[in-house]
Design a protein around this motif. Structure first.
Motif, mmCIF file in Angstrom:
data_model
loop_
_atom_site.group_PDB
_atom_site.id
_atom_site.type_symbol
_atom_site.label_atom_id
_atom_site.label_comp_id
_atom_site.label_asym_id
_atom_site.label_seq_id
_atom_site.Cartn_x
_atom_site.Cartn_y
_atom_site.Cartn_z
ATOM 1 N N PRO A 123 91.789 15.488 39.697
ATOM 2 C CA PRO A 123 91.990 14.222 38.987
ATOM 3 C C PRO A 123 90.779 13.906 38.108
ATOM 4 C CG PRO A 123 92.294 13.946 41.365
ATOM 5 C CD PRO A 123 91.752 15.321 41.151
ATOM 6 N N GLN A 124 91.054 13.428 36.939
ATOM 7 C CA GLN A 124 89.991 13.065 36.008
ATOM 8 C C GLN A 124 89.686 11.574 36.185
ATOM 9 O OE1 GLN A 124 88.600 15.540 34.056
ATOM 10 N NE2 GLN A 124 89.968 16.780 35.341
ATOM 11 N N VAL A 125 88.505 11.292 36.672
ATOM 12 C CA VAL A 125 88.122 9.889 36.857
ATOM 13 C C VAL A 125 86.959 9.578 35.906
ATOM 14 C CG1 VAL A 125 87.294 8.150 38.477
ATOM 15 C CG2 VAL A 125 88.845 9.956 39.263
ATOM 16 N N PRO A 126 87.219 8.877 34.826
ATOM 17 C CA PRO A 126 86.133 8.561 33.903
ATOM 18 C C PRO A 126 85.167 7.557 34.535
ATOM 19 C CG PRO A 126 88.174 7.505 33.199
ATOM 20 C CD PRO A 126 88.513 8.348 34.380
ATOM 21 N N THR A 127 83.891 7.760 34.281
ATOM 22 C CA THR A 127 82.883 6.897 34.915
ATOM 23 C C THR A 127 82.342 5.846 33.956
ATOM 24 O OG1 THR A 127 81.211 8.515 34.289
ATOM 25 C CG2 THR A 127 82.162 8.727 36.495
ATOM 26 N N ASP A 128 82.810 5.863 32.716
ATOM 27 C CA ASP A 128 82.265 4.942 31.718
ATOM 28 C C ASP A 128 83.228 3.809 31.400
ATOM 29 O OD1 ASP A 128 84.208 6.512 30.594
ATOM 30 O OD2 ASP A 128 83.208 6.722 28.649
ATOM 31 N N VAL A 129 84.089 3.497 32.347
ATOM 32 C CA VAL A 129 85.125 2.487 32.080
ATOM 33 C C VAL A 129 84.693 1.124 32.612
ATOM 34 C CG1 VAL A 129 87.475 1.783 32.655
ATOM 35 C CG2 VAL A 129 86.990 4.166 32.087
ATOM 36 N N LYS A 130 84.880 0.135 31.770
ATOM 37 C CA LYS A 130 84.641 -1.241 32.225
ATOM 38 C C LYS A 130 85.984 -1.942 32.322
ATOM 39 C CE LYS A 130 79.941 -2.044 30.574
ATOM 40 N NZ LYS A 130 79.406 -2.139 31.952
ATOM 41 N N ALA A 131 86.138 -2.769 33.373
ATOM 42 C CA ALA A 131 87.415 -3.460 33.582
ATOM 43 C C ALA A 131 87.165 -4.953 33.775
ATOM 44 C CB ALA A 131 88.116 -2.878 34.805
ATOM 45 N N TYR A 132 88.011 -5.771 33.172
ATOM 46 C CA TYR A 132 87.874 -7.221 33.262
ATOM 47 C C TYR A 132 89.215 -7.839 33.644
ATOM 48 C CZ TYR A 132 83.608 -6.254 30.667
ATOM 49 O OH TYR A 132 82.394 -5.759 30.278
ATOM 50 N N LEU A 133 89.159 -8.762 34.570
ATOM 51 C CA LEU A 133 90.352 -9.474 34.993
ATOM 52 C C LEU A 133 90.214 -10.942 34.574
ATOM 53 C CD1 LEU A 133 93.021 -9.350 36.717
ATOM 54 C CD2 LEU A 133 91.610 -10.144 38.639
ATOM 55 N N THR A 134 91.231 -11.448 33.877
ATOM 56 C CA THR A 134 91.222 -12.864 33.493
ATOM 57 C C THR A 134 92.171 -13.615 34.404
ATOM 58 O OG1 THR A 134 90.765 -12.249 31.219
ATOM 59 C CG2 THR A 134 91.541 -14.492 31.593
ATOM 60 N N LEU A 135 91.635 -14.616 35.089
ATOM 61 C CA LEU A 135 92.420 -15.379 36.058
ATOM 62 C C LEU A 135 93.293 -16.406 35.334
ATOM 63 C CD1 LEU A 135 89.617 -15.959 38.713
ATOM 64 C CD2 LEU A 135 91.305 -14.111 38.615
ATOM 65 N N PRO A 136 94.271 -17.001 36.046
ATOM 66 C CA PRO A 136 95.138 -17.991 35.398
ATOM 67 C C PRO A 136 94.367 -19.157 34.804
ATOM 68 C CG PRO A 136 96.049 -17.334 37.509
ATOM 69 C CD PRO A 136 94.701 -16.704 37.419
ATOM 70 N N ASN A 137 93.207 -19.468 35.372
ATOM 71 C CA ASN A 137 92.422 -20.600 34.835
ATOM 72 C C ASN A 137 91.555 -20.186 33.644
ATOM 73 O OD1 ASN A 137 90.362 -19.106 35.930
ATOM 74 N ND2 ASN A 137 89.899 -20.560 37.584
ATOM 75 N N GLY A 138 91.681 -18.967 33.181
ATOM 76 C CA GLY A 138 90.949 -18.504 32.015
ATOM 77 C C GLY A 138 89.629 -17.840 32.351
ATOM 78 N N GLN A 139 89.255 -17.905 33.608
ATOM 79 C CA GLN A 139 87.984 -17.288 34.003
ATOM 80 C C GLN A 139 88.094 -15.761 33.944
ATOM 81 O OE1 GLN A 139 86.807 -18.196 38.002
ATOM 82 N NE2 GLN A 139 84.981 -16.917 37.875
ATOM 83 N N ARG A 140 87.106 -15.118 33.301
ATOM 84 C CA ARG A 140 87.134 -13.668 33.124
ATOM 85 C C ARG A 140 86.121 -13.024 34.064
ATOM 86 N NH1 ARG A 140 85.162 -9.913 28.700
ATOM 87 N NH2 ARG A 140 86.865 -8.451 28.299
ATOM 88 N N GLN A 141 86.608 -12.137 34.905
ATOM 89 C CA GLN A 141 85.720 -11.483 35.880
ATOM 90 C C GLN A 141 85.629 -10.002 35.566
ATOM 91 O OE1 GLN A 141 87.374 -11.878 39.758
ATOM 92 N NE2 GLN A 141 86.922 -14.077 39.939
ATOM 93 N N GLU A 142 84.436 -9.469 35.725
ATOM 94 C CA GLU A 142 84.329 -8.015 35.604
ATOM 95 C C GLU A 142 84.615 -7.392 36.960
ATOM 96 O OE1 GLU A 142 80.723 -6.420 34.016
ATOM 97 O OE2 GLU A 142 81.405 -4.339 34.290
ATOM 98 N N LEU A 143 85.408 -6.327 36.939
ATOM 99 C CA LEU A 143 85.639 -5.541 38.158
ATOM 100 C C LEU A 143 84.666 -4.376 38.084
ATOM 101 C CD1 LEU A 143 89.585 -5.455 38.071
ATOM 102 C CD2 LEU A 143 88.086 -7.195 39.065
ATOM 103 N N ARG A 144 83.769 -4.327 39.032
ATOM 104 C CA ARG A 144 82.695 -3.326 38.917
ATOM 105 C C ARG A 144 83.190 -1.944 39.343
ATOM 106 N NH1 ARG A 144 81.695 -5.584 43.843
ATOM 107 N NH2 ARG A 144 81.189 -4.098 45.518
#
Lengths: 283, 786
Positions: free
Chosen positions: A74-95
């Motif tokens: 499996p190819q798992v890239p290590t340079d990926v950033k992920a962000y989750l935006t909650l219903p209240n508009g708050q944006r969280q980074e998933l580390r």
């Protein structure tokens, strides 16, 4: 039961029967051989699997698709950033912190900071990007919960090891909406393959009671987990397209199907799970 | 012209009909007489439609119609008339024509299968050269029976696949893909009644029992105006009439099936009947195997499978001018599976076809045929799983009434008029499901109706010896619910004789198709259903132009034909990825619409005279389809043109029949086609899923049909050995076939597979696997007649 029957009929007619013919012909002739195939270039895409769940810390898996005949690792890239935006508009980074979920046994690559408590109708957004400029986005709204009314079982008249029970799961489909369901029945643990799995829609009996049944396959004292997911349409279509694509490989009667991702810019699914689970011991 | 026909349109049609009847005729320089009569087989007295009656020195000839009747206008005087037909000795008769004269012929059968083709006269090739009709192939069952066949099962549709311009749908299948058209775009007729699903065993065999079939005509283009309703071809199968003189029994015992035919007079001189049946016997063996393994825990019983079909035909003369013909077909495939854990699955499908035709002769120049026919195709699935049961079925039923009038006002014109009306009933899905305790009960029934009608007129006009025209117009319409459609279908063909041995031909045809096959399997399956034009699903339409040259060589022993064609079609249908085609009340929304086009060139060399006969055909062709983005999808292949699976660049066929001696005939056929277009996954991704289950590799298919399988080639050889007559069986033979003689591993499909470590089950790599269906398969069939 209707949709379970339909699913089974569909499988039997469109899958098993021609497949049976093919198998019969193949087994009688045994005419298979390895060949060299040169495929056109296939540029890898980001693949996202993200299932948000009430009371859980968000965990998602980001991998990369690969040319079919390339190395199976499996190819798992290590340079990926992920962000989750909650219903209240708050944006969280998933580390980025790869690990294995102890409950599901599944691998994740990115993890959130705190548990979430979504309610039906709330919408989340996901953004995933890497240093090559690839960007995958998606949004998902939590479907309403459709509760299980009853889980019942009935044993056959046989004795000893042949004594088996079927299980019926009943629930009522909401009338105003087009709904999609997934029923899984696991034996002993939900991290294993389910014994029974149906993915159905309510196009034929909207608003009616559903009874999804199994055959006689559970032994006395089996512990089973019955899970009923209420799916939104994009997730249902994604699951369906994954199944169609898998069925098409190796079936001369199958029609190759494109993957209907719920995300844009890549492949994969982002959804908020809405399910009810019951554990019963078949006695 | 979609929707309502206009008044102006009606006037146009009326004007056209009038025009046909008032076209000027040229003055005759010489007194003309009519020679007419019937061509029959000696002994059986069966009519021989397609037989040729020719006067070679004048370059004139006529082909016998369905009743064997011919009519030929000749100058007064003595003429040598040559009568010929495949499988019969050519007869030559000198006729002194001083008045209109009736002269019937009784052709003597070659007597055994060995010579049935080699005695083919030159007349048929000359006739083919002279006729305006192009793009047509005729094949008799007798001819097909000589050629080697898979499992020894002679199949007249598969033999048609050896003709240029016709592709098969894959190894062993009987589906026809004609000039870029799909299998559902063929109008398959059995004695003028439509057959919806002409295949057994998932397309491996056609429903036509060769013992009951007389001949089949395949029109690939230049369609006569009496045909309509499908875009790509007409497959016109005629059943054989019974022996009017004596009772005979014939049959055959083969590797997988047996056949039996009984025929005889109904009343001497008045009529005859024929009943022919066929049944496979796989199930006899599989049941025995299952019985031997009964009780073994790990044994999965082999499903029961068999098919049968029954053909019948009767004709009866009501008087000098009236005759009735009754034809029927009934066939079923039956598949049954009973597992040891209580899962029962019974699946049957089949056609029922009946046609009653009344033939009336007003006089020598005016004939009327009126046919009432009924056709039905259905499949049924009965399933029981423990306490649950369901029944599922789907069918299509047609009731058709048609009337065709042939009028021969003079030797320059042959007029045809007709009208046809069909009532359709489409049962696209009927489901009944429930439990034994009655707590669960549900059902669904989706049925549509439709009405189809057409009116046509055509004329074959011969203004001079060099020119011959055939032009016609068909007006067709369809109604389903509140939706109505209709259109004009002009047809035209022209032949110009460059020299007595060279003809140039050209044709144009426009066709509408109002009913559509619902399938996304890419193969002919019994569960495929038909759907009417309604809602967003409009009639399919195609147009085809063709041009060709025919050249008679070697003193009439060879005919070489070259035809080029271009076909374009609108409102072609396909389906969304993952379409729900099964018991879907909203099926309309699953369709996708696009266009298609095909072009190519066919070269065909025939030899039908001498000890060695046969043909060589080569086709160079392209077929493409395009479905743009629509209905919330990106279309098919992202809206870009793609090759359908049956697109083949090159197709070469060679068929040879050689009479070694009076009792032994050698036959062989060779086929080479370019590789089939297919879709392979280019990429894959790892899918873990939510809870439970193994991690899966999911294929990604970004493009449609971009990979080509390896070319297909195969040699079949056969020997027909006529046995000496004995007291009990005066006629019998052994037919030996070797299918795929050099054991070529032709690709059926390709898939990708995982290579795993046997110890750890770890995936080490992926590989491509090619699957082939049939290795070398020898077979023998015993045929008898008494």
């Amino acid at each position: 039961m209707q949709s379970s029957l339909i699913t089974r009929i569909s499988n039997a007619v469109f899958g098993s029967l021609p497949g049976l013919l093919a198998l019969w012909l193949l087994s009688s002739c045994g005419l298979q051989q390895d060949i060299d195939v040169v495929l056109p270039d296939y540029p890898p895409q980001l693949v996202v699997e993200a299932y948000l769940e009430s009371g859980q810390i968000p965990r998602i898996a980001v991998s990369e698709s690969a040319p079919y005949l390339s190395s199976p690792n499996p190819q798992v890239p290590t340079d990926v950033k992920a962000y989750l935006t909650l219903p209240n508009g708050q944006r969280q980074e998933l580390r980025f912190d790869p690990g294995i979920d102890n409950v599901t046994g599944k691998v994740y690559t990115h993890i959130g900071q705190r548990r979430i408590s979504p309610t039906p109708g709330q919408t989340f957004r996901l953004e995933v990007m890497d240093t090559q400029g690839r960007r995958v986005t998606g949004q998902a709204t939590m479907p309403a919960l459709v509760p299980i009314d009853t889980v019942e079982w009935k044993f056959n008249d046989k004795q000893g090891e042949f004594r088996k029970a079927y299980v019926l799961t009943r629930f009522r489909d909401p009338a105003p909406t087009t709904d999609y369901y997934r029923l899984q029945i696991h034996r002993d643990s939900i991290s294993r393959d389910p014994e029974v799995e149906y993915t159905v829609e309510d196009r034929l009996n909207n608003g009616a009671e559903y009874s999804l049944g199994t055959s006689y396959e559970f032994a006395p004292n089996d512990t089973i987990f019955v899970t009923l997911y209420h799916l939104d349409q994009p997730y249902f279509r994604f699951l369906q397209s994954v199944q169609d694509a898998r069925n098409a490989n190796g079936n001369p009667f199958g029609q190759p199907s494109a993957i209907k991702s719920t995300v844009e810019g890549g492949v994969g699914v982002f959804t908020v799970l809405s399910y009810q689970r019951r554990m019963v011991i078949v006695k | 012209m979609d929707r309502q026909g206009s008044m102006g349109f009606r006037f146009l049609v009326a004007g056209f009909l009038i025009l046909l009847t008032v076209l000027p005729t040229t003055a005759w320089a010489q007194v003309q007489r009519v020679l007419s009569g019937v061509v029959r087989a000696s002994g059986t007295s069966e009519a021989l439609p397609g037989a040729t009656v020719a006067v070679p020195e004048l370059g004139l000839g006529a082909t016998a119609d369905e009743q064997g009747a011919y009519s030929l206008r000749l100058p007064e005087g003595r003429h040598q008339v040559v009568v010929s037909f495949i499988g019969y000795d050519t007869q030559t008769l000198t006729v002194n024509l001083t008045r209109n004269q009736r002269q019937s012929f009784q052709l003597v059968s070659a007597g055994n299968q060995l010579q049935e083709v080699v005695v083919e006269g030159r007349g048929s090739l000359e006739q083919k050269l002279q006729t305006t009709q192009m793009s047509v192939e005729r094949l008799t069952a007798k001819e097909a029976k000589l050629l080697p066949a898979l499992f020894g099962e002679v199949d007249i549709l598969k033999t048609l696949q050896l003709k240029p311009g016709v592709q098969n749908g894959g190894e062993g299948t009987s589906g026809l893909f004609v000039r870029g058209g799909s299998a559902d775009q063929n109008l398959v007729l059995l004695d003028d009644a439509l057959v919806y699903n002409p295949s057994h065993l998932f397309g491996l065999f056609s429903v036509f029992n060769p013992d009951a079939v007389q001949s089949v005509d395949l029109y690939k283009g230049g369609f006569p105006a009496q045909y309509g309703g499908r875009l790509s071809s007409v497959v016109d199968v005629k059943l054989r009439p019974g022996n009017p003189d004596k009772f005979t029994t014939s049959g055959g015992i083969g590797l997988i099936s047996s056949r039996l035919t009984v025929e005889g007079p109904i009343k001497k001189g008045k009529g005859a009947f024929l009943v022919s049946g066929r049944r496979t016997y796989f199930d006899v063996f599989t049941r025995q195997i299952n019985k031997l393994n009964e009780g073994q825990d790990d044994y999965n019983p082999i499903p029961d499978y068999y098919f049968y079909d029954l053909n019948a035909k009767a004709n009866y003369k009501l008087g000098e001018k009236d005759e009735l013909f009754l034809s029927g077909y009934l066939g079923h495939d039956v598949f049954g599976f009973n597992s040891q854990n209580g899962f029962n699955f019974d699946f049957s499908w089949g056609n029922a076809v009946g046609a009653l035709r009344w033939n009336h002769t007003f006089n020598k120049r005016l004939f009327l045929n009126t046919t009432a026919s009924l056709t039905r195709y259905e499949y049924r699935i009965s399933n029981r799983l423990d306490q649950f049961a369901f029944n599922l079925s789907s069918d299509i039923r047609d009731l058709t009434l048609r009337s065709d009038l042939d009028y021969l006002p003079n030797d320059q014109h042959a007029l045809k008029f007709g009208v046809t009306a069909t009532a359709h009933r489409f049962g696209t899905g009927r489901l009944q499901a429930g439990s034994q305790d009655g707590r669960l009960s549900l059902g669904s029934d989706i049925t549509y109706s439709g009405a189809e009608a057409a009116l046509y007129a055509s004329d074959t006009y011969k203004p001079t010896e060099k020119w011959q025209l055939e032009y016609g117009l068909r007006l067709s319409g369809f109604r389903s619910g509140a939706d109505q459609y209709g259109g004009l279908e002009p047809r035209a063909a022209v032949r110009y004789s460059l020299t007595p041995t060279v003809s140039l031909k050209s044709s144009y045809a426009l066709m509408y198709q109002y009913v559509h096959l619902v399938t996304n399997s890419g193969a002919s399956l019994p569960t495929d259903i038909w759907y009417p034009s309604r809602g967003s699903v409009k009639p399919q339409r195609s147009q085809q132009v063709a041009a060709g040259i025919s050249w008679l060589l070697g003193d009439g022993r060879y005919l070489i034909t070259n035809e080029a064609y271009y076909k374009w079609a609108q409102r072609q249908i396909d389906f969304k990825d993952g379409a729900q085609l099964f018991v879907n009340p909203d099926l309309d929304s699953e369709f996708l619409f696009g266009k298609g086009w095909a072009y190519g060139n066919e070269i065909y060399l025939e030899k039908k005279q001498g000890r060695t006969t046969g043909w060589v055909g080569y086709t160079l062709s392209w077929t493409k389809r395009q479905f743009p983005a629509q209905r919330g999808t990106t279309g098919i292949n992202n809206g870009n043109p793609f090759y359908p699976t049956y697109d083949r660049r090159h197709n070469l066929t060679v068929v040879v029949l050689h009479s070694l001696s009076e009792r032994v005939q050698l036959t062989g056929s060779f086929v080479y086609t370019s590789g089939q277009a297919t879709t392979l996954p280019l990429g894959r991704f790892v899918f873990q899923d939510v809870y439970g289950g193994d991690v899966a590799a999911v294929p990604i298919y970004p493009q449609r049909n971009t990979y080509r399988l390896a070319p297909y080639h195969r040699l079949d050889i056969g020997v027909v050995w006529k046995l000496r007559p004995n007291r009990w069986v005066p006629e019998s033979d052994l037919t030996f076939s070797v299918y795929n003689a050099y054991n070529r591993r032709n690709p059926y499909f390709v898939y990708f597979d995982q290579v795993k470590d046997k110890q750890t089950d770890e995936v080490l790599s992926y590989r491509a696997r090619q699957v082939s269906l049939f290795p070398v398969i020898p077979s023998v069939t015993y045929n008898f007649k008494f």
